[in-house]
Design an enzyme around this catalytic site. Structure first.
Site, mmCIF file in Angstrom:
data_model
loop_
_atom_site.group_PDB
_atom_site.id
_atom_site.type_symbol
_atom_site.label_atom_id
_atom_site.label_comp_id
_atom_site.label_asym_id
_atom_site.label_seq_id
_atom_site.Cartn_x
_atom_site.Cartn_y
_atom_site.Cartn_z
ATOM 1 N N LYS A 14 28.153 16.709 20.102
ATOM 2 C CA LYS A 14 28.416 17.710 19.156
ATOM 3 C C LYS A 14 28.298 17.187 17.761
ATOM 4 O O LYS A 14 27.873 16.053 17.346
ATOM 5 C CB LYS A 14 30.006 17.676 19.141
ATOM 6 C CG LYS A 14 30.945 16.642 18.687
ATOM 7 C CD LYS A 14 31.232 16.473 17.429
ATOM 8 C CE LYS A 14 31.946 15.100 16.930
ATOM 9 N NZ LYS A 14 31.565 14.690 15.818
ATOM 10 N N PRO A 49 22.634 9.021 21.059
ATOM 11 C CA PRO A 49 22.715 7.758 20.232
ATOM 12 C C PRO A 49 24.258 7.100 20.347
ATOM 13 O O PRO A 49 25.049 8.001 20.024
ATOM 14 C CB PRO A 49 22.114 7.934 18.985
ATOM 15 C CG PRO A 49 22.124 9.455 18.942
ATOM 16 C CD PRO A 49 22.012 10.148 20.173
ATOM 17 N N VAL A 50 24.369 5.844 20.314
ATOM 18 C CA VAL A 50 25.555 5.407 20.353
ATOM 19 C C VAL A 50 26.287 4.943 19.088
ATOM 20 O O VAL A 50 25.621 4.521 17.923
ATOM 21 C CB VAL A 50 25.758 3.909 21.262
ATOM 22 C CG1 VAL A 50 26.718 3.214 21.431
ATOM 23 C CG2 VAL A 50 24.853 4.187 22.606
ATOM 24 N N ALA A 74 27.444 6.838 16.736
ATOM 25 C CA ALA A 74 26.476 7.738 15.884
ATOM 26 C C ALA A 74 27.492 8.898 15.164
ATOM 27 O O ALA A 74 26.734 9.750 14.258
ATOM 28 C CB ALA A 74 25.586 8.519 16.484
ATOM 29 N N GLY A 92 29.314 10.654 21.801
ATOM 30 C CA GLY A 92 28.529 10.532 22.843
ATOM 31 C C GLY A 92 29.709 9.737 23.860
ATOM 32 O O GLY A 92 29.490 10.286 25.191
ATOM 33 N N GLY A 93 30.443 8.991 23.453
ATOM 34 C CA GLY A 93 31.577 8.417 24.389
ATOM 35 C C GLY A 93 32.548 9.328 24.860
ATOM 36 O O GLY A 93 32.896 9.496 26.247
ATOM 37 N N SER A 94 32.976 10.271 23.997
ATOM 38 C CA SER A 94 33.882 11.596 24.309
ATOM 39 C C SER A 94 33.479 12.290 25.517
ATOM 40 O O SER A 94 34.001 12.724 26.124
ATOM 41 C CB SER A 94 34.459 12.041 23.081
ATOM 42 O OG SER A 94 35.038 11.294 22.116
ATOM 43 N N THR A 95 32.031 12.798 25.045
ATOM 44 C CA THR A 95 31.762 13.911 26.072
ATOM 45 C C THR A 95 31.364 13.096 27.516
ATOM 46 O O THR A 95 31.302 13.718 28.565
ATOM 47 C CB THR A 95 30.265 14.446 25.649
ATOM 48 O OG1 THR A 95 29.898 15.469 26.361
ATOM 49 C CG2 THR A 95 29.064 13.466 25.520
ATOM 50 N N ASP A 141 38.335 13.885 20.094
ATOM 51 C CA ASP A 141 36.957 14.717 20.493
ATOM 52 C C ASP A 141 36.817 15.184 21.951
ATOM 53 O O ASP A 141 36.166 16.158 22.104
ATOM 54 C CB ASP A 141 35.702 13.987 19.984
ATOM 55 C CG ASP A 141 35.748 13.975 18.345
ATOM 56 O OD1 ASP A 141 36.330 14.896 17.770
ATOM 57 O OD2 ASP A 141 34.440 13.286 18.078
HETATM 58 O O1 C5P Z 1 40.813 9.578 18.724
HETATM 59 P P1 C5P Z 1 39.665 8.708 18.485
HETATM 60 O O2 C5P Z 1 40.240 7.519 19.681
HETATM 61 O O3 C5P Z 1 38.487 9.178 18.837
HETATM 62 O O4 C5P Z 1 40.098 8.135 17.216
HETATM 63 C C1 C5P Z 1 39.198 6.790 16.653
HETATM 64 C C2 C5P Z 1 40.160 6.312 15.382
HETATM 65 O O5 C5P Z 1 39.957 7.286 14.336
HETATM 66 C C3 C5P Z 1 41.406 6.254 15.405
HETATM 67 O O6 C5P Z 1 41.852 5.188 15.804
HETATM 68 C C4 C5P Z 1 41.884 6.726 14.135
HETATM 69 O O7 C5P Z 1 42.058 5.398 13.378
HETATM 70 C C5 C5P Z 1 40.825 7.380 13.605
HETATM 71 N N1 C5P Z 1 41.298 8.978 13.499
HETATM 72 C C6 C5P Z 1 42.005 9.504 12.687
HETATM 73 N N2 C5P Z 1 42.127 10.595 12.603
HETATM 74 C C7 C5P Z 1 41.958 11.505 13.306
HETATM 75 C C8 C5P Z 1 40.721 11.160 14.405
HETATM 76 C C9 C5P Z 1 40.692 9.793 14.594
HETATM 77 O O8 C5P Z 1 42.441 8.626 11.698
HETATM 78 N N3 C5P Z 1 42.041 12.671 13.437
#
Ligand code: C5P
Length: 313
Positions: free
Chosen positions: A11, A99-100, A102, A106-109, A141
């Site tokens: 995305k 790409p990692v 990035a 990538g990990g979420s999908t 994501d």
């Molecule tokens: O949800 P995800 O694990 O991808 O988020 C990674 C980090 O990004 C979270 O630990 C947080 O520090 C930050 N984050 C945030 N607010 C969001 C999404 C992510 O602060 N809405």
């Protein structure tokens, strides 16, 4: 069938606005998210044992329990112990093209693909909202990645309102292979620098009504590529670009080469430019490589797509 191959698209963010702190420690966001054709392939095969096994053809992706795709499988086993017992675990093979580190999810999908694939292999018959709810426990994501397409994302990024599919827009994506950004670092640093501008929790609801994404949502609703390009916005650029001058230069070069516009995606450090046609995108790709002749710089041409996780035909 006990084996499935799934396509897991990346995305980009057309729009990312940080509104304030949430009581759960995350940030309240207003985003417009878009799936693109650059995608990983995830092969799932029932392995007849009680242990999930994961392989990945990319050396920087951990092939162990720390991989979000592995965590997705473990979550499914916890949630559906009966199905896990009946059908057993799966081998997960990730063919990495995105790409990692990035900002392209990538990990979420990949994790979203495991949720969708196990739902099929274990014959659970979950609805998309049910799969998305599970996804939200893995990462902000992941719910978007399940359904993909074009959507407004609010809350942590997990509250989705789908927008009508766009006519395909071409996208040039660029990333320095050796650079990556931790999403947690980007948000923590944003809080340190801009926390004083945050709306207090008790005012979040009012602030949600005053997000500035309206022009972008209108541009998407009108299927207007030019207007989309004009309203690209990403608050995290304020943190990542000063910290990584190479990315700042890359973004400036792409903005110069694209007649539409360029922007960093998510927490970066990938940058994308919009293009008017495939030929235009390929020209931008060639010109970018000529302007920044660095073997560390990778450049892809992709297009916007209207779907998230799909079975491979
Ligand atoms: O949800 P995800 O694990 O991808 O988020 C990674 C980090 O990004 C979270 O630990 C947080 O520090 C930050 N984050 C945030 N607010 C969001 C999404 C992510 O602060 N809405």
């Amino acid at each position: 069938m006990r084996a499935y191959s799934l396509i897991a698209p990346a995305k980009i963010n057309f729009y990312l606005e940080i509104i304030g702190d949430r009581p759960d420690g995350y940030h309240e966001l207003a985003m417009v998210m878009q799936s693109v054709s650059l995608a990983d392939q995830i092969d799932l095969r029932a392995n007849g044992i009680e242990q999930f096994r994961l392989t990945c053809d990319h050396p920087e992706v951990p092939a162990d329990q720390t991989n979000l795709a592995y965590k997705a499988a473990t979550l499914m086993a916890q949630q559906f112990p009966q199905a896990f017992q009946t059908y057993g675990a799966v081998d997960i093979a990730i063919h990495k093209r995105i790409p990692v580190g990035a900002g392209l999810a990538g990990g979420s999908t990949d994790a979203a693909a495991v949720l969708v694939g196990l739902d099929l292999i274990w014959k659970l018959g979950l609805t998309q909202p049910e799969i998305q709810q599970l996804g939200a426990r893995l990462g902000s994501d992941v719910p978007f990645c399940v359904t993909g397409g074009t959507a407004i994302a609010t809350g942590r990024g997990e509250r989705l309102a789908p927008l009508a599919a766009l006519d395909p827009l071409y996208v040039v994506l660029a990333k320095y292979r050796s650079l990556s950004v931790s999403t947690a670092w980007a948000y923590t640093t944003y809080r340190q620098q801009f926390g004083h501008t945050y709306t207090q929790t008790d005012g979040l609801e009012g602030r949600r009504q005053r997000v500035h994404s309206g022009a972008m949502v209108l541009a998407v609703s009108h299927n207007d590529g030019k207007a989309i390009a004009q309203h690209l916005h990403n608050d995290l650029e304020k943190i990542v670009l000063p910290a990584l001058p190479q990315v700042q230069q890359l973004r400036a070069e792409l903005a110069h080469l694209s007649s539409l516009g360029a922007m960093m995606s998510g927490s970066g450090p990938s940058v994308f430019a919009l293009a008017t046609s495939r030929a235009n995108a390929e020209t931008i790709q060639a010109e970018l490589k000529a302007a920044l002749p660095d073997p560390d710089l990778e450049v892809w041409v992709a297009q916007t797509i209207a779907s998230g996780i799909q079975l491979k035909q």
